[in-house]
Design an enzyme around this catalytic site. Structure first.
Site, PDB file in Angstrom:
ATOM      1  N   CYS A  19      -3.463  -4.049 -10.184  1.00 54.20           N
ATOM      2  CA  CYS A  19      -3.495  -5.258  -9.341  1.00 54.20           C
ATOM      3  C   CYS A  19      -3.408  -6.531 -10.201  1.00 54.20           C
ATOM      4  O   CYS A  19      -4.312  -6.815 -10.981  1.00 54.20           O
ATOM      5  CB  CYS A  19      -4.776  -5.289  -8.508  1.00 54.20           C
ATOM      6  N   LYS A  70     -10.384   3.944  -1.220  1.00 60.48           N
ATOM      7  CA  LYS A  70     -11.521   3.086  -1.595  1.00 60.48           C
ATOM      8  C   LYS A  70     -12.848   3.779  -1.306  1.00 60.48           C
ATOM      9  O   LYS A  70     -13.030   4.322  -0.215  1.00 60.48           O
ATOM     10  CB  LYS A  70     -11.455   1.778  -0.802  1.00 60.48           C
ATOM     11  N   GLU A 123     -11.498 -13.691  -4.311  1.00 55.27           N
ATOM     12  CA  GLU A 123     -10.277 -14.489  -4.480  1.00 55.27           C
ATOM     13  C   GLU A 123     -10.085 -14.843  -5.957  1.00 55.27           C
ATOM     14  O   GLU A 123     -10.881 -15.584  -6.546  1.00 55.27           O
ATOM     15  CB  GLU A 123     -10.281 -15.762  -3.617  1.00 55.27           C
ATOM     16  N   SER A 124      -8.983 -14.335  -6.499  1.00 61.74           N
ATOM     17  CA  SER A 124      -8.781 -14.409  -7.950  1.00 61.74           C
ATOM     18  C   SER A 124      -8.771 -15.837  -8.520  1.00 61.74           C
ATOM     19  O   SER A 124      -9.280 -16.052  -9.614  1.00 61.74           O
ATOM     20  CB  SER A 124      -7.488 -13.684  -8.333  1.00 61.74           C
ATOM     21  N   VAL A 166      -9.738  -6.232  -4.283  1.00 55.39           N
ATOM     22  CA  VAL A 166     -10.040  -6.569  -5.667  1.00 55.39           C
ATOM     23  C   VAL A 166      -9.155  -7.752  -6.040  1.00 55.39           C
ATOM     24  O   VAL A 166      -8.053  -7.872  -5.503  1.00 55.39           O
ATOM     25  CB  VAL A 166      -9.771  -5.368  -6.619  1.00 55.39           C
TER      26      VAL A 166
HETATM   27  N1  LIG Z   1      -5.569 -13.400  -2.562  1.00 57.25           N
HETATM   28  C1  LIG Z   1      -6.269 -12.291  -3.195  1.00 57.25           C
HETATM   29  C2  LIG Z   1      -5.333 -11.103  -3.270  1.00 57.25           C
HETATM   30  C3  LIG Z   1      -6.037  -9.848  -3.774  1.00 57.25           C
HETATM   31  C4  LIG Z   1      -5.280  -8.600  -3.350  1.00 57.25           C
HETATM   32  O1  LIG Z   1      -4.352  -8.640  -2.543  1.00 57.25           O
HETATM   33  N2  LIG Z   1      -5.693  -7.445  -3.906  1.00 57.25           N
HETATM   34  C5  LIG Z   1      -5.111  -6.208  -3.501  1.00 57.25           C
HETATM   35  C6  LIG Z   1      -4.695  -5.333  -4.669  1.00 57.25           C
HETATM   36  S1  LIG Z   1      -3.462  -6.087  -5.676  1.00 57.25           S
HETATM   37  C7  LIG Z   1      -6.137  -5.390  -2.746  1.00 57.25           C
HETATM   38  O2  LIG Z   1      -7.300  -5.404  -3.059  1.00 57.25           O
HETATM   39  N3  LIG Z   1      -5.668  -4.643  -1.757  1.00 57.25           N
HETATM   40  C8  LIG Z   1      -6.491  -3.759  -1.023  1.00 57.25           C
HETATM   41  C9  LIG Z   1      -6.497  -4.067   0.423  1.00 57.25           C
HETATM   42  O3  LIG Z   1      -5.836  -5.029   0.834  1.00 57.25           O
HETATM   43  O4  LIG Z   1      -7.135  -3.362   1.173  1.00 57.25           O
HETATM   44  C10 LIG Z   1      -6.729 -12.737  -4.582  1.00 57.25           C
HETATM   45  O5  LIG Z   1      -6.080 -13.624  -5.158  1.00 57.25           O
HETATM   46  O6  LIG Z   1      -7.752 -12.231  -5.060  1.00 57.25           O
END
Ligand SMILES: N[C@@H](CCC(=O)N[C@@H](CS)C(=O)NCC(=O)O)C(=O)O
Length: 229
Positions: free
Chosen positions: A21, A48, A74-75, A62
Site C-alpha cells: 500500500c 483483514k 489518513e496518510s 491502512v
Molecule cells: N486516503 C487514504 C487511503 C488509504 C487506502 O486506500 N488504503 C488501502 C490500501 S492501499 C486500504 O486500506 N484498503 C482497504 C480497504 O479499503 O478496505 C490514506 O491516504 O490513508
C-alpha cells in the site's frame, strides 16, 4: 536531521500497514527515515483480521497509526503527525514560506504525476512516454532547490515522503520490463530530465525507502495487475 540514536515517542506507536500500500508506505517511510521507535504490524488486506476491524480501525484501512490509546488515520495526517511529534527530525521547514512551497511541491506532484502512477501502476496500463514526460515537464517548475532534497535539505522532507511511494512505484514499472525501456533511458540520458531523475534516484536511495520498499512484493502485485487487464 535524525540522530543515529532512535527517537523514542512520548507514547508507544504502532503502525498497521501493508507492504503493497503506497498510502501506508508514507507513514512507514516517515517513521523509518526519522529513526523512530515503533511497532510494525502487517495487515493482510485481502483477509483483514477481525481484531483489526473490531479493536483498531472499523474503517479497515491502512495506514492506521496507534499512538498510546489513540488512533490516527489518513496518510497525509499520520505523516504530518509524526513530523510534528519529532521536530528534531526536521522534516517540515520552519520558515512559513518554505513550508508553503514544500506543500505546493507535494500538491503539484499529486496533480501531475499521481495520474501517471494510477495509469502505469495501479491500472496496469503501459501508458505512453509522451504522457509521462508531459507530466514531468509540468511538475519540474515546482521542484525547486531539490538538491539533494527540498530546499537543499540533506535528508528526505515531508513533501518527498508524501511523494516517494508513488514515485518509487512508477520507477518500479519502468525498470520491470512490463513496459519498454525507452522512458527510463531518456530519463537517465536527456539533460532536460537530469534534475528530476537525480532527485528521484536520491529519494530511492534513502534509508526511508530502502528500509521499507519491498520491491518483490510490489512487483508481484503490479504484474498481477498487468496480467488481469
Ligand atoms: N486516503 C487514504 C487511503 C488509504 C487506502 O486506500 N488504503 C488501502 C490500501 S492501499 C486500504 O486500506 N484498503 C482497504 C480497504 O479499503 O478496505 C490514506 O491516504 O490513508
Amino acid at each position: 536531521m535524525a540522530s543515529l540514536k532512535a527517537l523514542v515517542p512520548p507514547k508507544p506507536i504502532t503502525l498497521y500497514s501493508s507492504v503493497v500500500c503506497p498510502w501506508a508506505a508514507r507513514t512507514w517511510i516517515v517513521l523509518t527515515q526519522a529513526n523512530v521507535e515503533f511497532e510494525y504490524v502487517e495487515i493482510d488486506l485481502k483477509n483483514k483480521p477481525e481484531w483489526f476491524l473490531k479493536e483498531v480501525n472499523p474503517g479497515g484501512k491502512v495506514p492506521t497509526l496507534k499512538y498510546g490509546d489513540d488512533i490516527i488515520i489518513e496518510s497525509a495526517i499520520t505523516t504530518e503527525f509524526v513530523a510534528d511529534l519529532f521536530p528534531e527530525a526536521q522534516l517540515i521547514p520552519r520558515d512559513p514560506f518554505l513550508r508553503a512551497q514544500s506543500r505546493l511541491m507535494a500538491d503539484r506532484f499529486s496533480e501531475f504525476l499521481f495520474p501517471i502512477y494510477r495509469e502505469v501502476y495501479y491500472s496496469g496500463n503501459p501508458g505512453s512516454d509522451a504522457k509521462i514526460f508531459d507530466a514531468i515537464d509540468k511538475f519540474l517548475p515546482y521542484l525547486k532547490d531539490a538538491k539533494p532534497f527540498f530546499g537543499g535539505s540533506d535528508h528526505l522532507t515531508l513533501a518527498e515522503i508524501l511523494i516517494a511511494p508513488f514515485l518509487s512505484r512508477i520507477y518500479l514499472v519502468l525498470e520491470s520490463g512490463l513496459v519498454g525501456d525507452e522512458t527510463l533511458k531518456t530519463l537517465a540520458s536527456d539533460p532536460k530530465y537530469e534534475y528530476f531523475n537525480t532527485w528521484a534516484q536520491n529519494i530511492l536511495a534513502t534509508p526511508g525507502l530502502k528500509g521499507t520498499f519491498d520491491k518483490t512484493a510490489n512487483l508481484a502485485w503490479v504484474k498481477e495487475r498487468y496480467a488481469s487487464v
